[in-house]
Design a protein around this motif. Sequence first.
Motif, PDB file in Angstrom:
ATOM      1  N   ARG A   3       0.939  -1.101  -0.051  1.00 40.11           N
ATOM      2  CA  ARG A   3       0.120   0.096   0.044  1.00 40.11           C
ATOM      3  C   ARG A   3       0.767   1.293  -0.033  1.00 40.11           C
ATOM      4  O   ARG A   3       0.305   2.344  -0.432  1.00 40.11           O
ATOM      5  N   ASP A  18       5.051   6.107   7.131  1.00 34.78           N
ATOM      6  CA  ASP A  18       3.811   5.703   7.428  1.00 34.78           C
ATOM      7  C   ASP A  18       2.563   6.127   6.604  1.00 34.78           C
ATOM      8  O   ASP A  18       1.325   5.827   6.782  1.00 34.78           O
ATOM      9  N   ASN A  35       0.369   5.885   3.343  1.00 34.11           N
ATOM     10  CA  ASN A  35       0.007   4.816   2.382  1.00 34.11           C
ATOM     11  C   ASN A  35      -0.427   5.583   1.174  1.00 34.11           C
ATOM     12  O   ASN A  35      -1.080   6.535   1.279  1.00 34.11           O
TER      13      ASN A  35
END
Length: 417
Positions: free
Chosen positions: A183, A206, A208
Amino acid sequence: MIMGFESQFLLQLSLLFLICSISASAVTITPGSSLYVSNPNHTTWSSPNNTFSLGFLPADPPTSPPSFIAAIFFAGGVPIWSAVNSSGAPASVDSRGALHFLSSGSLRLVNGANATVWDSNTAGLGVTSALLDDSGNLVLRNGSSASSVWSTFDNPADTIVPSQNFTADQVLRSGSYSLRLLRNGSLTLYWNNSIEYWSQGGSSPDGNLTSPTLALQSIGILSISDPRLPTPSIVAYSNDYAEGTDILRFLKLDSDGNLRIYSSARGSGTKTKRWAAVSDQCQVFGYCGNNGICSYDEHSNPVCGCASPNFEPVDPRDSRKGCRRKVEIEDCPGNATMLELEHTEFLTYAPEADSQAFFVGISACRLNCLVAGSCVASTLLNDGSGLCSFKTAGFVSGYVSPATPSTSYVKVCGPVN
Ligand SMILES: *[C@@H]1O[C@H](CO)[C@@H](O)[C@H](O)[C@H]1NC(C)=O
Ligand SMILES: *[C@@H]1O[C@H](CO)[C@@H](O)[C@H](O)[C@H]1NC(C)=O
Ligand SMILES: *[C@@H]1O[C@H](CO)[C@@H](O)[C@H](O)[C@H]1NC(C)=O
Ligand SMILES: *[C@@H]1O[C@H](CO)[C@@H](O)[C@H](O)[C@H]1NC(C)=O
Ligand SMILES: *[C@@H]1O[C@H](CO)[C@@H](O)[C@H](O)[C@H]1NC(C)=O
Ligand SMILES: *[C@@H]1O[C@H](CO)[C@@H](O)[C@H](O)[C@H]1NC(C)=O
Ligand SMILES: *[C@@H]1O[C@H](CO)[C@@H](O)[C@H](O)[C@H]1NC(C)=O
Ligand SMILES: *[C@@H]1O[C@H](CO)[C@@H](O)[C@H](O)[C@H]1NC(C)=O
Ligand SMILES: *[C@@H]1O[C@H](CO)[C@@H](O)[C@H](O)[C@H]1NC(C)=O
Ligand SMILES: *[C@@H]1O[C@H](CO)[C@@H](O)[C@H](O)[C@H]1NC(C)=O
């Protein structure tokens, strides 16, 4: 005059061939149709302009007796998709095998004994026709609408071709190896779905992306795009980027665990390597099997071997199957010893825990493993980190190179050979 006649004749012949191939191929496939390995009247379904065909190819490497895979292949015979079994290997059938497009709507591959070796599992979904398009996508459609119930682009095997979108919920597989697009945009290769041995790209740790998509442009640029990326993030250019005409480029996860771009000229039936993700093949986890050690020969080809004559190949005909101890450690209680391997690193599955890594010197790295019952090998990095890690039984993948600073020790029953 004679030459004029000849060329006119050839022109007519090629026109005739062109007309025949156009009229014979522009078909939608209807339920109830079948392809057979050995019936010359029913060997392939082709795309409208014959760029791709679905049919049977001999297994690679060849087997005895011969076996065949059901594949979509580019003009000339280079496969870009095949039905795969649960081990991630191409599903193969004998010379009496067949691929049926059942009236239930499923595509089913059966062997000569009529046992199912692969099924698209699309029965009862309203599938009424199938079509192989000129980009190489086999689509099962329902009703009169053109909507796709199932397609090979949505169910990739080990290859993607231009105009195919590879997304975060898909996977390419080849044996124990797999490729995923995470992702966060990282393109990652895994052994046994768990050990990561190559990764490229990715956004902030962190963050996506929305819907990351990997695609290979027909001119040879592999890139990841996403609505949150201002421009596509380029993974690689093939070394024949933008060259040539009538060439198919494709991305393939090979059975050796490497991810490569290849090109194939129409009709040639051959492919040429244009890029490899892992430049050092020995860095592919498990390439030489359990307890196998990867190194290079004088021609820079990767070779698999065993650590010492204390080991023997699991399969003498296939060095990639790994090695085993001639005498197991349990069979020589109190008499095991440590074999020293310079410039060698061991990686393991399961990976060693933090509790199995120690800041110790070379003698302790060797001796502490010898006396620890669960330890089968140890690696001292020698890279300035001072780290020694214990390897417990499981899967051990070895790598040797003059440039590797590590020293490894492996427990064997004496004497050391
Ligand atoms: C293939 O077609 C030809 C001509 O229609 C027919 O004579 C022959 O029996 C067929 N072969 C098979 C194996 O069905
Ligand atoms: C899958 O195919 C490979 C190669 O044909 C074979 O070795 C393996 O046993 C098959 N696995 C299953 C689960 O059928
Ligand atoms: C093959 O098996 C299917 C059921 O799985 C059956 O419907 C079909 O008649 C069988 N075909 C032959 C030739 O035995
Ligand atoms: C076949 O069709 C595809 C897609 O429309 C096109 O890219 C390709 O050039 C065509 N090939 C030939 C030989 O006509
Ligand atoms: C075709 O499939 C779509 C999506 O799966 C579904 O919404 C639609 O009702 C189906 N149409 C028919 C005629 O079965
Ligand atoms: C791939 O993605 C592009 C851009 O989103 C889209 O235009 C194209 O139709 C997709 N191709 C397939 C085969 O789904
Ligand atoms: C692969 O992973 C599974 C767990 O996902 C594990 O049970 C299996 O032992 C692993 N294979 C090897 C060869 O270590
Ligand atoms: C992407 O996510 C994976 C797994 O969640 C993580 O291991 C990796 O470090 C991340 N990559 C980047 C560049 O943040
Ligand atoms: C990113 O996606 C992964 C996998 O879907 C998910 O586990 C994680 O929580 C997501 N991270 C953020 C910051 O949204
Ligand atoms: C231990 O190994 C040595 C050879 O290295 C052998 O002579 C000796 O008999 C072995 N002792 C036992 C208890 O197996």
